[in-house]
Design a protein around this motif. Structure first.
Motif, PDB file in Angstrom:
ATOM      1  N   ASP A  67      40.967  30.265  42.495  1.00  0.00           N
ATOM      2  CA  ASP A  67      41.181  28.813  42.370  1.00  0.00           C
ATOM      3  C   ASP A  67      40.124  28.039  43.153  1.00  0.00           C
ATOM      4  O   ASP A  67      39.533  27.086  42.640  1.00  0.00           O
ATOM      5  CB  ASP A  67      42.572  28.427  42.871  1.00  0.00           C
ATOM      6  CG  ASP A  67      43.679  28.834  41.919  1.00  0.00           C
ATOM      7  OD1 ASP A  67      43.377  29.184  40.758  1.00  0.00           O
ATOM      8  OD2 ASP A  67      44.852  28.812  42.342  1.00  0.00           O
ATOM      9  N   GLN A 121      41.122  35.790  34.773  1.00  0.00           N
ATOM     10  CA  GLN A 121      41.638  34.568  34.172  1.00  0.00           C
ATOM     11  C   GLN A 121      41.184  34.476  32.717  1.00  0.00           C
ATOM     12  O   GLN A 121      40.253  35.166  32.294  1.00  0.00           O
ATOM     13  CB  GLN A 121      41.128  33.341  34.959  1.00  0.00           C
ATOM     14  CG  GLN A 121      41.607  33.312  36.389  1.00  0.00           C
ATOM     15  CD  GLN A 121      41.070  32.115  37.155  1.00  0.00           C
ATOM     16  OE1 GLN A 121      41.666  31.743  38.125  1.00  0.00           O
ATOM     17  NE2 GLN A 121      39.958  31.528  36.759  1.00  0.00           N
ATOM     18  N   GLU A 122      41.805  33.583  31.978  1.00  0.00           N
ATOM     19  CA  GLU A 122      41.454  33.390  30.571  1.00  0.00           C
ATOM     20  C   GLU A 122      40.015  32.907  30.394  1.00  0.00           C
ATOM     21  O   GLU A 122      39.388  33.165  29.369  1.00  0.00           O
ATOM     22  CB  GLU A 122      42.423  32.401  29.904  1.00  0.00           C
ATOM     23  CG  GLU A 122      43.824  32.933  29.700  1.00  0.00           C
ATOM     24  CD  GLU A 122      43.906  34.093  28.710  1.00  0.00           C
ATOM     25  OE1 GLU A 122      43.018  34.235  27.849  1.00  0.00           O
ATOM     26  OE2 GLU A 122      44.873  34.856  28.815  1.00  0.00           O
ATOM     27  N   SER A 169      36.569  28.442  41.518  1.00  0.00           N
ATOM     28  CA  SER A 169      36.379  27.666  40.281  1.00  0.00           C
ATOM     29  C   SER A 169      36.243  26.170  40.553  1.00  0.00           C
ATOM     30  O   SER A 169      35.646  25.444  39.758  1.00  0.00           O
ATOM     31  CB  SER A 169      37.511  27.935  39.291  1.00  0.00           C
ATOM     32  OG  SER A 169      38.738  27.544  39.822  1.00  0.00           O
ATOM     33  N   LYS A 184      41.216  39.774  29.445  1.00  0.00           N
ATOM     34  CA  LYS A 184      41.360  38.454  30.072  1.00  0.00           C
ATOM     35  C   LYS A 184      42.838  38.087  30.151  1.00  0.00           C
ATOM     36  O   LYS A 184      43.618  38.454  29.291  1.00  0.00           O
ATOM     37  CB  LYS A 184      40.590  37.401  29.272  1.00  0.00           C
ATOM     38  CG  LYS A 184      39.089  37.543  29.364  1.00  0.00           C
ATOM     39  CD  LYS A 184      38.392  36.463  28.564  1.00  0.00           C
ATOM     40  CE  LYS A 184      36.876  36.604  28.671  1.00  0.00           C
ATOM     41  NZ  LYS A 184      36.185  35.567  27.889  1.00  0.00           N
ATOM     42  N   GLY A 185      43.191  37.333  31.184  1.00  0.00           N
ATOM     43  CA  GLY A 185      44.570  36.925  31.381  1.00  0.00           C
ATOM     44  C   GLY A 185      45.460  38.039  31.904  1.00  0.00           C
ATOM     45  O   GLY A 185      46.676  37.965  31.768  1.00  0.00           O
ATOM     46  N   ASN A 211      44.501  34.960  43.680  1.00  0.00           N
ATOM     47  CA  ASN A 211      44.782  33.624  43.130  1.00  0.00           C
ATOM     48  C   ASN A 211      44.097  32.542  43.947  1.00  0.00           C
ATOM     49  O   ASN A 211      43.459  31.640  43.397  1.00  0.00           O
ATOM     50  CB  ASN A 211      46.289  33.353  43.112  1.00  0.00           C
ATOM     51  CG  ASN A 211      46.983  34.010  41.957  1.00  0.00           C
ATOM     52  OD1 ASN A 211      46.370  34.389  40.977  1.00  0.00           O
ATOM     53  ND2 ASN A 211      48.284  34.166  42.086  1.00  0.00           N
ATOM     54  N   TYR A 223      42.390  40.677  38.834  1.00  0.00           N
ATOM     55  CA  TYR A 223      42.990  39.550  38.108  1.00  0.00           C
ATOM     56  C   TYR A 223      41.856  38.873  37.353  1.00  0.00           C
ATOM     57  O   TYR A 223      40.874  38.443  37.939  1.00  0.00           O
ATOM     58  CB  TYR A 223      43.672  38.581  39.058  1.00  0.00           C
ATOM     59  CG  TYR A 223      44.149  37.304  38.401  1.00  0.00           C
ATOM     60  CD1 TYR A 223      44.733  37.307  37.142  1.00  0.00           C
ATOM     61  CD2 TYR A 223      44.011  36.081  39.047  1.00  0.00           C
ATOM     62  CE1 TYR A 223      45.171  36.137  36.558  1.00  0.00           C
ATOM     63  CE2 TYR A 223      44.452  34.908  38.467  1.00  0.00           C
ATOM     64  CZ  TYR A 223      45.030  34.944  37.207  1.00  0.00           C
ATOM     65  OH  TYR A 223      45.463  33.783  36.623  1.00  0.00           O
TER      66      TYR A 223
END
Length: 198
Positions: free
Chosen positions: A99, A71-72, A102, A53-54, A95, A69
Motif C-alpha cells: 500500500d 495484487q491485481e 503504490s 494475480k490477486g 499489505n 501477495y
C-alpha cells in the motif's frame, strides 16, 4: 522467529521485475551472504512468476517460508522467513508495504524500475521493525502474554508442591468440598491418573 527478506516486484507478462528489496543475512556465514541474497532474489522472482494475480500464498523452501501477495495491478510482495514466523503477521507486513509503495512510486515506473532507480527507502526499517512480531502485532503480543501467564501459574502450583504439601492432604482438609466431592476425588485418583497435577 526470523525475517530474512522483504522484496517488492512487478509481475509482468513473462517475468517478474525486482523493484526493491531489503535483506537480513547476518545469521549466515560472511562468505555465504552474497549467495544467499542472490538465492532469495531468484526464489522471489520464481514465486511471483508462477503465482496468479490477486493471490496470497505461502511456499515452503527447505527450512524457509516464502509468503507472497500479488495484487491485481501486478505489484507483488514477498517475505522470506523461518517456519516460526507467524503467517498472519507476514501478510500484514506485505499489505502495509505494498500500500505504501503504490502511493509513493508511480505505477508507470513499475515495469522498467530496478532497485537502483526506484526511490523507496522504507523496506530496511520494516525489516528491522518486524523482526519481533510481538512488538508490531497486537494479537501476537496478547498471545505471548497469555503464554507467560500459563508459565507463571504452573510455577506457582509447583512451588506449592515443593513445600511438602500434597493435593490429597489439601482435599481431605478442605472445608469447601462436600463429602461427595471428596469421595469422587479419591475414587478418580485410584482408578486413573486424571487428577494429578503436572
Amino acid at each position: 522467529m526470523k525475517l530474512y527478506c522483504i522484496s517488492i516486484l512487478y509481475k509482468g507478462l513473462s517475468k517478474a521485475n525486482l523493484l526493491k528489496a531489503a535483506y537480513d543475512v547476518s545469521s549466515f556465514g560472511f562468505f555465504h551472504r552474497t549467495g544467499v541474497q542472490e538465492f532469495m532474489v531468484f526464489t522471489s522472482s520464481i514465486i511471483v512468476e508462477r503465482t496468479n494475480k490477486g493471490t496470497r500464498a505461502s511456499v515452503k523452501e527447505q527450512e524457509y517460508l516464502c509468503h507472497v501477495y500479488i495484487q491485481e495491478d501486478g505489484l507483488a510482495g514477498v517475505v522470506i522467513s523461518d517456519h516460526e514466523y507467524p503467517t498472519r503477521v507476514a501478510f500484514t507486513l506485505l499489505n502495509k508495504v505494498l500500500d505504501e509503495f503504490s502511493m509513493q512510486v508511480k505505477n508507470i515506473d513499475w515495469p522498467s524500475g530496478s532497485p537502483a532507480t526506484v526511490n523507496y527507502i522504507a523496506l530496511d526499517g520494516y525489516l528491522a521493525k518486524y523482526q519481533n512480531p510481538r512488538e508490531t502485532d497486537a494479537l501476537t503480543k496478547v498471545q505471548a502474554e497469555l503464554d507467560e501467564t500459563k508459565i507463571i501459574l504452573h510455577n506457582t502450583m509447583e512451588s506449592l508442591m515443593q513445600r511438602g504439601e500434597k493435593l490429597d492432604d489439601l482435599v481431605s482438609k478442605s472445608d469447601n468440598l462436600s463429602l461427595q466431592s471428596k469421595a469422587f476425588y479419591k475414587t478418580a485418583r485410584k482408578q486413573n491418573s486424571c487428577c494429578k497435577l503436572m
